[in-house]
Design an enzyme around this catalytic site. Structure first.
Site: not given
Length: 369
Positions: A32, A311
């Site tokens: 990510c 994330h």
């Protein structure tokens, strides 16, 4: 993307140009950090256009040696040439090349998006410089008749300084900082220039990008053990030091230092401080003899409470609309939603989605977003 994809496609059809594409990127196990930065770069229109132009002019190189530049150009070309407006693309070739190139990104551990951006831009510059040098060597070793056909040889006179190569990566992202030190005894100012692709700013609770930039450029007094050696006085003297932006870049990338080493804890801690980043940013106090205005077009957001896990997602402005990219998922959001990523005014908060890397483009520098 399923039903969400068709809903997005319907919304896009009415409000966006026919040629624009909005594709999610598949996650290959903690990639990510890479996906969020790639989305920001894709929607940096001048950078994307120059990369696609490079790809079009160097298709013959596709059979040659693969590198990060060719992989990135191939990925952007894949996205921009899709028949559909939305969907998902797997940046597998790019990620494989990245891992092969740099062992830092080989593990499945949480990686830092800012480190990746830094590495990528510097690697692209290195590749373009190597290619330019190879092309120049080829021209110099070609027969005389071929040299004449290629134009006059602009050789530099003996002893003159060779100008550094300015690539299209430099033209988009490079700025120049000047570090000024004024001796308080003789008033002599010593200035040292350094180039940058992004600015890393210290942050404070309940602050703004403008105040962070002011702190970045604030005057610091050098005294006691930190005295400055003045060449004119030939001795250590008290001095005043400040950093200013001598030449602002077209694309100003601001990295907020959200991860701080806490000695008492013996580890890094994430600062969830609320730092307001405006949609329009003026550089006045920080820049030498200039009043530059920038417009925000992308934000890489860190989600999570610590530096070693979490994330990354990105917010992107395209044709006056904001979109939210979370790996494979893409959705439209209201402009007001950008404010939810400023950070938290409380030390402990359930909201861990904080702006981490900001991308501003100077107004009037050609971005049609």
């Amino acid at each position: 993307m399923g039903a969400a994809g068709s809903k997005l496609e319907k919304a896009l059809g009415d409000q966006f140009p026919e040629g624009e594409r909005y594709f999610g990127l598949e996650n290959f196990g903690n990639t990510c950090y890479c996906n969020s930065v790639l989305q920001a770069l894709y929607f940096c229109v001048p950078f994307r256009e120059q990369l696609l132009e490079y790809y079009a002019n160097n298709k013959s190189l596709a059979d040659g040696e693969e590198n990060l530049l060719t992989c990135l150009a191939d990925l952007f070309s894949q996205i921009s040439s899709q028949k559909k407006k939305t969907g998902v693309i797997a940046p597998k070739r790019f990620v494989q090349r990245l891992k092969k190139q740099n062992e830092l990104f080989r593990s499945y551990m949480h990686q830092d998006a800012h480190e990746f951006l830094n590495f990528l831009l510097n690697e692209l510059v290195d590749i373009l410089e190597r290619e330019a040098k190879a092309a120049k060597n080829d021209q110099e070793t070609s027969p005389p008749s071929e040299k004449a056909a290629n134009g006059p040889n602009n050789g530099l006179p003996n002893g003159s300084k060779k100008e550094p190569l300015v690539t299209w990566v430099h033209k988009n992202f490079q700025g120049i900082l000047t570090n000024e030190t004024r001796c308080l005894r003789c008033e002599t100012v010593t200035a040292r220039d350094e180039i940058f692709f992004d600015l890393s700013l210290d942050i404070e609770q309940n602050s703004s990008i403008t105040s962070c930039l002011k702190n970045f450029s604030s005057t610091e007094t050098l005294n006691a053990e930190d005295k400055f050696f003045c060449d004119k006085c030939c001795s250590l003297q008290e001095a005043q030091k400040r950093m200013k932006i001598k030449k602002p870049p077209h694309v100003l990338v601001i990295h907020l230092k959200r991860f701080k080493y806490i000695e008492q804890l013996g580890r890094y801690k994430k600062l969830s401080y609320r730092v307001v980043f405006p949609l329009e940013l003026k550089l006045s106090d920080t820049v030498e003899d200039a009043d530059i205005e920038y417009s925000l077009f992308a934000v890489v957001v860190h989600v999570g409470s610590g530096p070693n896990h979490g994330h990354y997602v990105s917010l992107v402005k395209s044709h006056n609309h904001w979109l939210f990219f979370d790996d494979e998922n893409v959705e439209m959001i209201d402009e007001s939603a950008v404010q939810t990523f400023f950070g938290s005014s409380q030390e402990y908060s359930s909201n861990t989605d904080h702006g981490y890397i900001l991308f501003y483009e100077s107004i009037g520098s050609g971005n049609r977003n």
